[in-house]
Design an enzyme around this catalytic site. Structure first.
Site, PDB file in Angstrom:
ATOM      1  N   GLU A 310     -64.130  21.284  -3.868  1.00 36.35           N
ATOM      2  CA  GLU A 310     -62.942  22.097  -4.130  1.00 36.35           C
ATOM      3  C   GLU A 310     -61.672  21.250  -4.172  1.00 36.35           C
ATOM      4  O   GLU A 310     -60.679  21.524  -3.515  1.00 36.35           O
ATOM      5  CB  GLU A 310     -62.825  23.212  -3.083  1.00 36.35           C
ATOM      6  CG  GLU A 310     -63.992  24.179  -3.129  1.00 36.35           C
ATOM      7  CD  GLU A 310     -63.875  25.320  -2.137  1.00 36.35           C
ATOM      8  OE1 GLU A 310     -64.316  26.421  -2.450  1.00 36.35           O
ATOM      9  OE2 GLU A 310     -63.348  25.082  -1.022  1.00 36.35           O
ATOM     10  N   ASP A 384     -71.578  30.737   0.020  1.00 35.90           N
ATOM     11  CA  ASP A 384     -70.289  30.685   0.724  1.00 35.90           C
ATOM     12  C   ASP A 384     -70.079  31.907   1.599  1.00 35.90           C
ATOM     13  O   ASP A 384     -69.293  32.783   1.247  1.00 35.90           O
ATOM     14  CB  ASP A 384     -69.140  30.564  -0.282  1.00 35.90           C
ATOM     15  CG  ASP A 384     -67.786  30.317   0.390  1.00 35.90           C
ATOM     16  OD1 ASP A 384     -67.775  29.923   1.558  1.00 35.90           O
ATOM     17  OD2 ASP A 384     -66.757  30.512  -0.280  1.00 35.90           O
ATOM     18  N   GLU A 412     -63.908  36.706   5.779  1.00 37.90           N
ATOM     19  CA  GLU A 412     -63.376  36.470   4.443  1.00 37.90           C
ATOM     20  C   GLU A 412     -64.002  37.385   3.401  1.00 37.90           C
ATOM     21  O   GLU A 412     -63.328  37.824   2.470  1.00 37.90           O
ATOM     22  CB  GLU A 412     -63.618  35.003   4.078  1.00 37.90           C
ATOM     23  CG  GLU A 412     -63.185  34.617   2.687  1.00 37.90           C
ATOM     24  CD  GLU A 412     -63.485  33.168   2.367  1.00 37.90           C
ATOM     25  OE1 GLU A 412     -63.214  32.749   1.232  1.00 37.90           O
ATOM     26  OE2 GLU A 412     -63.990  32.434   3.264  1.00 37.90           O
TER      27      GLU A 412
END
Length: 721
Positions: A310, A384, A412
């Protein structure tokens, strides 16, 4: 005043403040360390086992253990304990080590095998009086034992004939804070960072001691203070002084500080022209930086590193491997006993054939090439932190390299702070998964605790959900996820239901009219979230960037694997990502018994069906319903469970204080509305591909697909900036 005396005075002052605050409103700040008075009869029974305390206070950790027992038992039993140096009555509690307590030394207890953090709690007679001894080889073990004893009292357990021996299964039990130096918390849903870098090192917020107490009560022994997307300035002298101030508060509670290290720091703050791990100047720079850190923080834990993922810099920028980068840092830390935690969350900048395969592909060839003080930190699943993922195929696949687990405590992808989603079952599901790496019984827990392959360096990390909100986690029930993580970090075999019951009893009440229904709510909440968000193995169908709410229509942008359509692959022919031998063949990364199960559409667990297979809309599921109908029923089932939780909570008002009751009730209302939103938006979108009517009993979405697509949330919390 000597430093040790200053720390002791500080801890006593903290205990005094905490005692004074106990009568204030139930705002959640006390977490599971509430020590409100037990019912009269119960308190009387416990006083027979807790009337006198014999505990040293020669070190800050001894002071902390003594303060916890005095505060906790005085609050629970409604009367202060007497403090003495000798046992003069029944009900004495003796705490210490052979070095700190003559009484413990005289008893000659067998403390072998406990290690530095383990403890023994035993009922025995001392000088003709019934007593309870909390003994350990080191002070921190005695502190952990004190918290265990308090937990027994808080949860209404018997103190008769105690014989407890406990040691942690994992060496490093760490919280990863994704906190930035500007106070923003990436994927944080509980306000700003609790670290006030601007006021540090001169002002120590009392919350820092509260934080340390809470973690010590669970046996958490490490904290990575800054975001894995690191700012190199964290390693500058000014910020190291600030970190050292926090370390001084945490030290008494057995917590070592770690820092996320930016791989390009030699360029950004070191003035070098490269960060190549094989460059002699770069290696010298890191050795010098490590020496500097340990001069300021002698018990510094080490570095956490996110590299070549990332857009983060890393060794691959210079044609080097992850092992080359990790080993450079490990060599710098090794003289000081430090550890490198190197994250395996990587995927290439090019569009991969299957992002879920990337970490395995990159790291398995490096097995055995890392230094002995490197831990490879692996997420529980290969994509993820999704609501449900199969366990990561790296677990068991690198027998020569110690792997540590990375769980996400902050939600998240699971409703942020407003959805009641207890993560204990998710953690348990992962830890008990069988890799078959060395045959049947090779669980993920045995991989990370070192027992499967004989590793002594072991660890586990949890991405923290802690912020500046008064209740720490944004919602009261999110505290349970911090608690569950800590308890399983100590012992990965603990059942999530037992942990949930402990937490409810310590946080709310021992009243069975409250305990049983709340535990049931919690235990089904994660599956409910999976149902209304990502049923049957769907994944990564949330909104772009901030990840708030459903958006299975997301496509385009800089990377295919940052879109929803990449993962669900819905079309007229069906839905799901084919990871079988006929597709990306990601199943081949698992050991053969697991690969055969996951790769067979008729054997794969139905909760992972669409993770591993692309199936037609009329595929017959195990309920006998076609896939489209089953998908719709799963969405509906998730919403129904949230309604059930709301109804259950409505009936519990007499048993919960008004402040916490009201917040939970309001949040459950938000959760029901948003669960319905997930259901409706997802059904509206996928129906355009299935072209089938909704099954009987399933109402159509409240709005058109265009309406759901038009919703925009530019200021949703927790984005990565």
């Amino acid at each position: 005043m000597p430093f040790r005396s200053r720390i002791a005075a500080f801890l006593c002052a903290v205990a005094t403040v905490l005692c004074a605050s106990a009568a204030q409103a139930e705002d959640g700040h006390e977490l599971w360390l509430r020590h409100g008075r037990l019912a009269a009869g119960q308190a009387d029974a416990y006083r027979a086992h807790a009337s006198q305390l014999i505990a040293g206070q020669g070190t800050p950790t001894q002071v902390a253990a003594r303060a916890e027992l005095l505060r906790g038992l005085s609050g629970l039993l409604g009367a202060p304990l007497s403090v003495s140096q000798t046992v003069t009555r029944d009900g004495a509690i003796v705490v210490g080590t052979a070095a700190s307590s003559p009484l413990v030394a005289r008893l000659g207890l067998d403390l072998s095998g406990l290690g530095g953090e383990g403890y023994l709690i035993r009922t025995l007679a001392i000088d003709g009086h019934a007593a309870t001894v909390i003994a350990a080889q080191e002070d921190i073990g005695a502190l952990y034992g004190a918290f265990h004893f308090l937990r027994l009292v808080q949860t209404g357990q018997s103190l008769e004939r105690l014989d407890v021996r406990e040691s942690p299964r994992l060496k490093l039990r760490v919280l990863n804070h994704w906190d930035n130096l500007d106070g923003h918390v990436e994927r944080g849903y509980a306000g700003a960072s609790i670290w006030d870098w601007h006021k540090l090192p001169d002002y120590l917020d009392p919350r820092y001691a509260d934080y340390a107490r809470a973690n010590a009560s669970l046996g958490i022994n490490g904290a990575v203070l800054n975001n894995v997307n690191a700012d190199a300035r964290s390693l500058t002298p000014a910020y190291l002084d600030k970190t050292a101030a926090l370390a001084r508060v945490f030290r008494a509670y057995g917590i070592r500080v770690f820092l996320s290290a930016r791989f390009s720091a030699p360029i950004e703050i070191g003035g070098l022209g490269t960060a190549d791990p094989l460059d002699p100047a770069v290696r010298r720079w890191w050795r010098s930086k490590a020496d500097e850190i340990y001069r300021i923080i002698p018990d510094f834990g080490g570095f956490l590193v996110k590299a070549n993922s990332e857009r983060q810099p890393g060794p691959q920028d210079y044609g080097r491997s992850h092992a080359g980068g990790a080993n450079m840092l490990a060599d710098a830390l090794a003289p000081h006993g430090g550890t490198v935690m190197w994250r395996a969350f990587v995927y290439s900048h090019e569009q991969p054939d299957d992002r879920a395969k990337q970490a395995y592909t990159e790291f398995v060839p490096l097995d055995g090439k890392f230094r002995s003080n490197v831990l490879l930190q692996v997420k529980n699943g290969a994509v993820d932190f999704q609501p449900r993922e199969p366990f990561h195929p790296l677990f068991g696949a690198m027998p020569k390299t110690p792997l540590m687990m990375e769980f996400q405590i902050t939600k998240e992808y699971l409703g942020f702070a407003t959805h009641l989603v207890y993560l204990g079952p998710l953690y348990e599901e992962t830890l008990r998964s069988d890799t078959y790496a060395r045959g049947k019984g090779s669980t993920v827990a045995k991989v990370i605790d070192g027992s499967l392959d004989g590793h002594t360096l072991t660890g586990i990390a949890g991405v923290a959900n802690i912020g500046a909100d008064r209740n720490w986690s944004g919602s009261h029930f999110d505290q349970a996820n911090w608690y569950a993580y800590g308890r399983m970090a100590w012992n990965p075999d603990l059942p999530s239901r037992a942990i949930a019951e402990e937490w409810v009893r310590m946080t709310f009440s021992n009243d069975e009219r409250l305990v049983a229904p709340v535990v049931e709510m919690m235990m089904g909440s994660r599956q409910a979230a999976v149902d209304y968000m990502t049923p049957l193995g769907l994944h990564h169908v949330m909104a772009r960037g901030h990840h708030y709410g459903p958006a299975p229509w997301v496509e385009g942008g800089p990377r295919a694997d940052w879109t929803s359509v990449y993962y669900h692959r819905a079309g007229k022919d069906g839905i799901g990502f084919d990871r079988s031998a006929h597709g990306s063949n990601a199943v081949a990364q698992y050991f053969p018994p697991v690969a055969r199960e996951f790769g067979d559409v008729h054997r794969v667990p139905e909760d992972l069906l669409l993770w591993f297979h692309h199936v037609p809309w009329d595929y017959k599921t195990r309920s006998g319903r076609p896939l489209w109908d089953e998908l719709a029923y799963r969405y509906e089932r998730g919403v129904d469970y949230v309604r059930t939780m709301r109804n259950t909570w409505d009936g519990l008002e007499p048993y919960v204080d008004a402040e916490r009751y009201a917040q939970v009730a309001a949040f459950l209302g938000i959760q029901e509305r948003e669960a319905q939103w997930w259901r409706d938006a997802s059904i509206a979108y996928f129906q355009t591909f299935s072209e089938r009517p909704l099954p009987p009993g399933i109402a159509p979405p409240a709005h058109s697909l265009d309406y759901y697509k038009s919703l925009d949330f530019p200021y949703a919390p927790g984005d990565g900036r």
